[in-house]
Design a protein around this motif. Structure first.
Motif, mmCIF file in Angstrom:
data_model
loop_
_atom_site.group_PDB
_atom_site.id
_atom_site.type_symbol
_atom_site.label_atom_id
_atom_site.label_comp_id
_atom_site.label_asym_id
_atom_site.label_seq_id
_atom_site.Cartn_x
_atom_site.Cartn_y
_atom_site.Cartn_z
ATOM 1 N N GLY A 1 10.161 35.921 36.293
ATOM 2 C CA GLY A 1 10.942 36.807 37.055
ATOM 3 C C GLY A 1 11.134 36.256 38.567
ATOM 4 O O GLY A 1 11.933 36.946 39.183
ATOM 5 N N VAL A 2 10.955 35.005 38.898
ATOM 6 C CA VAL A 2 10.983 34.473 40.128
ATOM 7 C C VAL A 2 11.896 33.151 39.872
ATOM 8 O O VAL A 2 11.844 32.372 39.022
ATOM 9 N N ASP A 3 13.060 33.251 40.979
ATOM 10 C CA ASP A 3 13.808 32.102 40.924
ATOM 11 C C ASP A 3 13.912 31.241 42.142
ATOM 12 O O ASP A 3 13.754 32.167 43.372
ATOM 13 N N SER A 4 13.814 30.323 42.327
ATOM 14 C CA SER A 4 13.983 29.354 43.473
ATOM 15 C C SER A 4 14.988 29.830 44.360
ATOM 16 O O SER A 4 14.999 29.590 45.561
ATOM 17 N N GLY A 5 16.105 30.130 44.021
ATOM 18 C CA GLY A 5 17.258 30.449 44.636
ATOM 19 C C GLY A 5 17.640 29.060 45.307
ATOM 20 O O GLY A 5 18.790 29.301 46.442
ATOM 21 N N LEU A 6 17.475 27.857 45.020
ATOM 22 C CA LEU A 6 18.041 26.890 45.781
ATOM 23 C C LEU A 6 19.159 26.204 44.998
ATOM 24 O O LEU A 6 19.239 26.299 43.708
ATOM 25 N N PRO B 1 2.386 28.988 42.676
ATOM 26 C CA PRO B 1 2.893 27.641 43.070
ATOM 27 C C PRO B 1 4.203 27.317 43.149
ATOM 28 O O PRO B 1 4.916 26.629 43.924
ATOM 29 N N HIS B 2 4.960 28.152 42.169
ATOM 30 C CA HIS B 2 6.247 27.983 42.318
ATOM 31 C C HIS B 2 6.943 28.444 43.473
ATOM 32 O O HIS B 2 7.952 27.836 43.988
ATOM 33 N N VAL B 3 6.439 29.773 44.091
ATOM 34 C CA VAL B 3 7.080 30.308 45.128
ATOM 35 C C VAL B 3 6.762 29.238 46.336
ATOM 36 O O VAL B 3 7.486 29.391 47.236
ATOM 37 N N GLY C 1 16.278 40.381 41.717
ATOM 38 C CA GLY C 1 17.356 40.605 42.426
ATOM 39 C C GLY C 1 17.281 40.170 44.005
ATOM 40 O O GLY C 1 18.336 40.241 44.476
ATOM 41 N N GLN C 2 16.152 40.228 44.726
ATOM 42 C CA GLN C 2 16.192 40.256 46.005
ATOM 43 C C GLN C 2 15.479 38.679 46.375
ATOM 44 O O GLN C 2 14.659 38.375 45.896
ATOM 45 N N PHE C 3 16.438 38.167 47.403
ATOM 46 C CA PHE C 3 15.832 36.802 47.896
ATOM 47 C C PHE C 3 14.867 37.065 49.188
ATOM 48 O O PHE C 3 15.349 38.085 49.818
ATOM 49 N N TRP C 4 13.844 36.282 49.217
ATOM 50 C CA TRP C 4 12.898 36.197 50.259
ATOM 51 C C TRP C 4 12.940 34.501 50.765
ATOM 52 O O TRP C 4 12.859 33.852 50.094
ATOM 53 N N ALA C 5 12.573 34.578 52.385
ATOM 54 C CA ALA C 5 12.521 33.284 52.802
ATOM 55 C C ALA C 5 11.473 33.908 53.905
ATOM 56 O O ALA C 5 11.047 34.876 54.330
ATOM 57 N N ARG C 6 10.814 32.442 54.522
ATOM 58 C CA ARG C 6 9.713 32.465 55.634
ATOM 59 C C ARG C 6 10.564 33.020 56.903
ATOM 60 O O ARG C 6 11.607 32.691 57.265
ATOM 61 N N LYS D 1 14.346 29.656 49.816
ATOM 62 C CA LYS D 1 14.149 30.969 49.536
ATOM 63 C C LYS D 1 13.777 31.162 48.014
ATOM 64 O O LYS D 1 14.005 30.156 47.085
ATOM 65 N N PHE D 2 13.438 32.319 47.493
ATOM 66 C CA PHE D 2 13.202 32.463 46.036
ATOM 67 C C PHE D 2 13.600 34.032 45.966
ATOM 68 O O PHE D 2 13.756 34.592 46.838
ATOM 69 N N SER D 3 13.838 34.251 44.770
ATOM 70 C CA SER D 3 14.590 35.598 44.561
ATOM 71 C C SER D 3 13.363 36.220 43.414
ATOM 72 O O SER D 3 12.882 35.715 42.661
#
Length: 405
Positions: free
Chosen positions: A400-405, A329-331, A366-371, A361-363
């Protein structure tokens, strides 16, 4: 030892076990055999011009209907529960997990006649409605009945619901109130109204009898429909026409998309439940997919597991399948996607991005991901990350998941 008299105990327990085994029947059973269904050629129901209703109606509540309207308004989340009871009633009859059916028109004639009963049963359980003295329901201490029709205005009213001297012993002891329910899966519309039934509000034939008197318009079961003029006497709950019957995803897919999903197979092999579910998450991305859809597509006893296994199969294609547990849900929130609850999933194609990419996005590690954008969908995919799925996860530090926002 005393043995209670009754059915004789089988002499050969092993033989008895074989006789009770479902496996023998399953060897040749065709009831649960996967099959595909054609797109319906006719509409689920009709909406006569005279019965068309609008959304957002503002009506004064008639005094005699006020107790019933107040009761529905007092029930927590009544509108949401009502529309889902309608959805579940139809889904139960479709029985997609065992039949693969996804449209009302696939039902047999016998099954279609039972839909009204299913609606009444599910609403009774949903709202814990008591039995009435003369009718099926008692709301606010007063008798009321539930009527369903797939045709707007097509509700059939029996004699015992209203007073009529000509009916003799079959006449009702009062002019009772009815809850009128209707839904159309083709258009995702539904409505619920309340009306008091009277002899005058029901249909009459245009011709008169030999004595010059009007003739009641009975069907072969001695039931009558509401007259068109009675529409103005109906109090429509929640403002009239509702346009959010929970979506029947398979019904509303493009025909070619649905065909690719239901015919998915491995090269040289017959279609399989896992391959169909994999294809479902490939084809239908960025929108919630409910349990009923997955069950219908997989048509297997362990269908929810097919959704979980699809995560592994689709990860090399850059596709993640998010559920309701752990960091999922966080992702979903970080990607600005609808957030699945229990019994829901959502898939999306991901691409690795830099920390300064403006997209949601989220990380992870150490890697960021986006749609993926439209122009990125045709490029060679990067394998999607293995997103943590643990019940005990609480916040970004543990997941280990960061929203990166």
């Amino acid at each position: 030892m005393n043995i209670q008299e009754g059915l004789p105990f089988p002499q050969d327990a092993a033989q008895a076990g074989m006789q009770e085994s479902r496996a023998l029947a399953a060897q040749h059973s065709r009831r649960n055999e996967f099959r595909t269904w054609d797109l319906p050629r006719e509409a689920m129901g009709r909406v006569p011009r005279e019965w068309r209703i609008q959304s957002g109606l503002t009506q004064d509540v008639p005094d005699d209907l006020a107790p019933f309207v107040a009761w529905f308004n007092s029930q927590p989340q009544a509108r949401e529960r009502f529309r889902w009871a309608l959805r579940d009633s139809l889904d139960e009859l479709l029985d997609g997990p065992r039949t693969g059916r996804w449209a009302y028109q696939h039902l047999t004639k016998t099954e279609k006649t039972y839909l009204g009963t299913a609606v009444e049963v599910n609403l009774t359980k949903e709202f814990d409605i008591d039995n009435g003295a003369d009718l099926d329901w008692s709301i606010a201490g007063l008798d009321i009945d539930c009527k369903f029709s797939k045709d707007l205005g097509g509700w059939e009213i029996p004699m015992e619901m209203y007073r009529c001297a000509d009916h003799g012993e079959r006449s009702g002891r009062a002019d009772h109130v009815a809850v009128l329910t209707w839904m159309n899966d083709d258009t995702s519309e539904w409505a619920a109204g309340i009306v008091r039934i009277t002899d005058e509000r029901l249909r009459w034939k245009q011709e008169r009898n030999a004595h010059g008197n009007p003739v009641r318009a009975y069907n072969r079961d001695n039931k009558r429909k509401l007259d068109y003029s009675a529409k103005s006497e109906v109090y429509w709950l929640w403002g009239g026409l509702q346009r959010d019957l929970p979506t029947n995803l398979l019904l509303h897919l493009e025909p070619e998309t649905r065909k690719r999903i239901l015919n998915a197979s491995l090269p040289g092999r017959a279609t399989s439940g896992q391959q169909r579910v994999n294809q479902l998450f490939r084809e239908v991305q960025d929108q919630l997919i409910g349990r009923q859809t997955v069950l219908t597509v997989a048509q297997q006893d362990d269908s929810p597991k097919r959704a979980r296994d699809a995560r592994i199969a689709l990860r090399p294609e850059g596709i993640v399948v998010l559920g309701h547990q752990g960091s999922h849900p966080h992702v979903a929130r970080a990607l600005e996607l609808p957030v699945p609850i229990k019994g829901e999933w959502i898939s999306t194609r991901l691409v690795p991005v830099s920390s300064d990419d403006a997209r949601p996005k989220f990380s992870l590690d150490g890697q960021f991901w986006a749609r993926a954008r439209e122009d990125e969908l045709h490029s060679e995919p990067d394998p999607a990350p293995d997103i943590p799925d643990k019940r005990e996860i609480d916040g970004q530090n543990r997941s280990g998941v960061d929203s990166g926002l």
